[in-house]
Design a protein around this motif. Structure first.
Motif, PDB file in Angstrom:
ATOM      1  N   ALA A 126      33.700  78.115  53.426  1.00 65.57           N
ATOM      2  CA  ALA A 126      33.031  78.345  54.703  1.00 65.57           C
ATOM      3  C   ALA A 126      33.059  77.096  55.561  1.00 65.57           C
ATOM      4  O   ALA A 126      32.826  75.993  55.078  1.00 65.57           O
ATOM      5  N   LYS A 127      33.364  77.295  56.853  1.00 66.46           N
ATOM      6  CA  LYS A 127      33.161  76.272  57.873  1.00 66.46           C
ATOM      7  C   LYS A 127      31.881  76.639  58.604  1.00 66.46           C
ATOM      8  O   LYS A 127      31.755  77.756  59.114  1.00 66.46           O
ATOM      9  N   TYR A 128      30.938  75.728  58.663  1.00 62.17           N
ATOM     10  CA  TYR A 128      29.603  76.060  59.149  1.00 62.17           C
ATOM     11  C   TYR A 128      29.440  75.777  60.638  1.00 62.17           C
ATOM     12  O   TYR A 128      29.933  74.773  61.158  1.00 62.17           O
ATOM     13  N   GLY A 129      28.711  76.691  61.283  1.00 64.00           N
ATOM     14  CA  GLY A 129      28.319  76.507  62.663  1.00 64.00           C
ATOM     15  C   GLY A 129      26.932  75.889  62.744  1.00 64.00           C
ATOM     16  O   GLY A 129      26.415  75.370  61.754  1.00 64.00           O
ATOM     17  N   THR A 164      22.479  69.667  57.065  1.00 70.65           N
ATOM     18  CA  THR A 164      21.188  69.839  56.399  1.00 70.65           C
ATOM     19  C   THR A 164      21.163  71.202  55.718  1.00 70.65           C
ATOM     20  O   THR A 164      21.585  72.204  56.305  1.00 70.65           O
ATOM     21  N   ILE A 165      20.710  71.223  54.481  1.00 73.75           N
ATOM     22  CA  ILE A 165      20.487  72.495  53.783  1.00 73.75           C
ATOM     23  C   ILE A 165      19.009  72.586  53.441  1.00 73.75           C
ATOM     24  O   ILE A 165      18.457  71.682  52.816  1.00 73.75           O
ATOM     25  N   ILE A 185      23.946  73.396  42.622  1.00 73.61           N
ATOM     26  CA  ILE A 185      23.904  74.594  41.792  1.00 73.61           C
ATOM     27  C   ILE A 185      22.598  75.306  42.111  1.00 73.61           C
ATOM     28  O   ILE A 185      21.504  74.786  41.862  1.00 73.61           O
ATOM     29  N   VAL A 186      22.743  76.491  42.698  1.00 72.45           N
ATOM     30  CA  VAL A 186      21.613  77.221  43.269  1.00 72.45           C
ATOM     31  C   VAL A 186      21.283  78.410  42.369  1.00 72.45           C
ATOM     32  O   VAL A 186      22.075  79.352  42.258  1.00 72.45           O
ATOM     33  N   PRO A 187      20.127  78.401  41.711  1.00 74.17           N
ATOM     34  CA  PRO A 187      19.777  79.539  40.863  1.00 74.17           C
ATOM     35  C   PRO A 187      19.604  80.820  41.674  1.00 74.17           C
ATOM     36  O   PRO A 187      19.222  80.780  42.854  1.00 74.17           O
ATOM     37  N   ALA A 188      19.869  81.943  41.035  1.00 74.72           N
ATOM     38  CA  ALA A 188      19.592  83.230  41.672  1.00 74.72           C
ATOM     39  C   ALA A 188      18.147  83.249  42.155  1.00 74.72           C
ATOM     40  O   ALA A 188      17.233  82.844  41.436  1.00 74.72           O
ATOM     41  N   GLY A 189      17.948  83.707  43.384  1.00 67.46           N
ATOM     42  CA  GLY A 189      16.611  83.818  43.943  1.00 67.46           C
ATOM     43  C   GLY A 189      16.194  82.676  44.831  1.00 67.46           C
ATOM     44  O   GLY A 189      15.209  82.802  45.573  1.00 67.46           O
ATOM     45  N   VAL A 190      16.904  81.540  44.767  1.00 73.24           N
ATOM     46  CA  VAL A 190      16.517  80.378  45.568  1.00 73.24           C
ATOM     47  C   VAL A 190      17.112  80.498  46.965  1.00 73.24           C
ATOM     48  O   VAL A 190      18.336  80.576  47.132  1.00 73.24           O
ATOM     49  N   ALA A 191      16.252  80.492  47.964  1.00 70.78           N
ATOM     50  CA  ALA A 191      16.699  80.608  49.347  1.00 70.78           C
ATOM     51  C   ALA A 191      17.403  79.340  49.789  1.00 70.78           C
ATOM     52  O   ALA A 191      17.049  78.234  49.376  1.00 70.78           O
ATOM     53  N   HIS A 192      18.392  79.516  50.682  1.00 63.83           N
ATOM     54  CA  HIS A 192      19.102  78.371  51.226  1.00 63.83           C
ATOM     55  C   HIS A 192      19.704  78.723  52.580  1.00 63.83           C
ATOM     56  O   HIS A 192      20.071  79.864  52.838  1.00 63.83           O
ATOM     57  N   LYS A 193      19.762  77.723  53.441  1.00 59.98           N
ATOM     58  CA  LYS A 193      20.444  77.871  54.727  1.00 59.98           C
ATOM     59  C   LYS A 193      21.013  76.518  55.121  1.00 59.98           C
ATOM     60  O   LYS A 193      20.420  75.471  54.868  1.00 59.98           O
ATOM     61  N   THR A 194      22.190  76.542  55.720  1.00 58.10           N
ATOM     62  CA  THR A 194      22.890  75.329  56.132  1.00 58.10           C
ATOM     63  C   THR A 194      22.916  75.272  57.650  1.00 58.10           C
ATOM     64  O   THR A 194      23.261  76.259  58.309  1.00 58.10           O
ATOM     65  N   PHE A 195      22.551  74.107  58.195  1.00 57.64           N
ATOM     66  CA  PHE A 195      22.513  73.996  59.659  1.00 57.64           C
ATOM     67  C   PHE A 195      22.786  72.556  60.091  1.00 57.64           C
ATOM     68  O   PHE A 195      22.827  71.640  59.271  1.00 57.64           O
ATOM     69  N   SER A 196      23.005  72.394  61.390  1.00 53.20           N
ATOM     70  CA  SER A 196      23.261  71.086  62.020  1.00 53.20           C
ATOM     71  C   SER A 196      24.393  70.323  61.349  1.00 53.20           C
ATOM     72  O   SER A 196      24.236  69.170  60.942  1.00 53.20           O
TER      73      SER A 196
END
Length: 230
Positions: free
Chosen positions: A61-64, A88-89, A115-126
Motif C-alpha cells: 500500500a501507498k498511503y494517502g 503516524t500509525i 505485528i498487529v494481533p487480530a482485533g487491534v485497531a490501526h490507522k495510518t495517516f500523515s
C-alpha cells in the motif's frame, strides 16, 4: 538481522468499539532498515522472508493523508515500512475514540516492522513524503478473498505480481498474514459483546521476520490469553 533486535510491545485493552487483544502489539524499530535500503531491494526479497516463516504477502500500500481506523477479526497481520520517510500509525481506538484518550500513536519509519494481533485497531495517516491518496496493490485472487488457495503455481503468479510493484520513494508498507488467513475490515462495534471470538484467532507457529526466535512473537505471545483482559 541483528542478534538482539529491539522490540517494543503494547498491550491494548478493549474499548467500547474495538476488541483489541490480550496479545501485545509488537513494534520492531528499524529491524529491516538495512534490507529495504539496499540499492537492489525489491518487494519480493521481503516476500521470500515472510514465506520462509509461514506468512503470505497479500498487499503493498501507498498511503494517502488518512485512512479509516479498522481492525481484522479473523487473522493477525504483519506490516513493514518499505519506502518513504515516516507516517503516524494510531493503534487501539476507533475513529472518534482517540478524543477520549487511550490507544497509542507510533511514528513508523523505514524498515520498521509491526505485528498487529487480530482485533487491534490501526490507522495510518500523515505520511512523508505527502501523498494525495491511497494506492492498494493486490493480486486479483487475493483481492477476491482467495488467499487461502495455495500451491506453487498460484504463489508463483502472486510473486510475479509483486515483482511489478514499483517503489518511488513514497510512504509504502507491505502486509502479510499467516498462510490461510483471510482478513476482514471492521471499523468498530462489530464484535461488541463478542470480543472473545476475535481473541481466539490461533497464534502462528513463527514470527514473520524473526522465525522461531523467542525474541519475537514466539516468546512474547506465549501463554497469553483473554483472561489477562478480564
Amino acid at each position: 538481522m541483528p542478534p538482539n533486535p529491539t522490540v517494543i510491545s503494547h498491550t491494548l485493552p478493549p474499548t467500547r468499539q474495538i476488541p483489541n487483544s490480550p496479545l501485545p502489539l509488537l513494534h520492531y524499530p528499524s529491524l529491516l532498515h538495512d534490507l529495504v535500503t539496499t540499492p537492489t531491494f525489491q518487494p519480493t526479497h521481503l516476500l521470500d522472508l515472510y514465506t520462509q516463516h509461514g506468512w503470505q504477502t497479500q498487499w503493498i500500500a501507498k498511503y494517502g493523508p488518512d485512512i479509516p481506523s479498522h481492525y481484522h477479526s479473523t487473522t493477525h497481520e504483519c506490516m513493514t515500512v518499505i519506502s518513504g520517510s515516516h507516517a503516524t500509525i494510531r493503534f487501539g481506538v476507533a475513529d472518534g475514540e482517540e478524543k477520549g484518550g487511550g490507544g497509542v500513536e507510533i511514528k513508523a519509519q523505514l524498515g520498521d516492522v509491526f505485528i498487529v494481533p487480530a482485533g487491534v485497531a490501526h490507522k495510518t495517516f500523515s505520511p512523508e513524503p505527502s501523498s494525495s491518496g491511497l494506492a492498494f496493490y493486490q493480486p486479483e485472487d487475493i483481492a477476491a478473498g482467495r488467499a487461502w488457495e495455495v500451491g506453487a503455481e498460484r504463489e508463483g503468479k502472486r510473486r510475479r505480481f509483486f515483482e511489478g510493484v514499483e517503489l518511488k520513494g513514497e510512504f509504502m508498507m507491505m502486509g502479510a498474514y499467516p498462510y490461510g488467513g483471510v482478513w476482514d475490515f471492521a471499523v468498530g462495534g462489530e464484535h461488541a459483546g463478542r470480543e472473545e471470538e476475535v481473541w481466539r484467532v490461533p497464534v502462528p507457529d513463527k514470527d514473520p521476520v524473526l522465525g522461531d526466535s523467542r525474541a519475537g512473537l514466539v516468546g512474547l505471545w506465549e501463554g497469553k490469553s483473554h483472561a489477562s483482559l478480564t
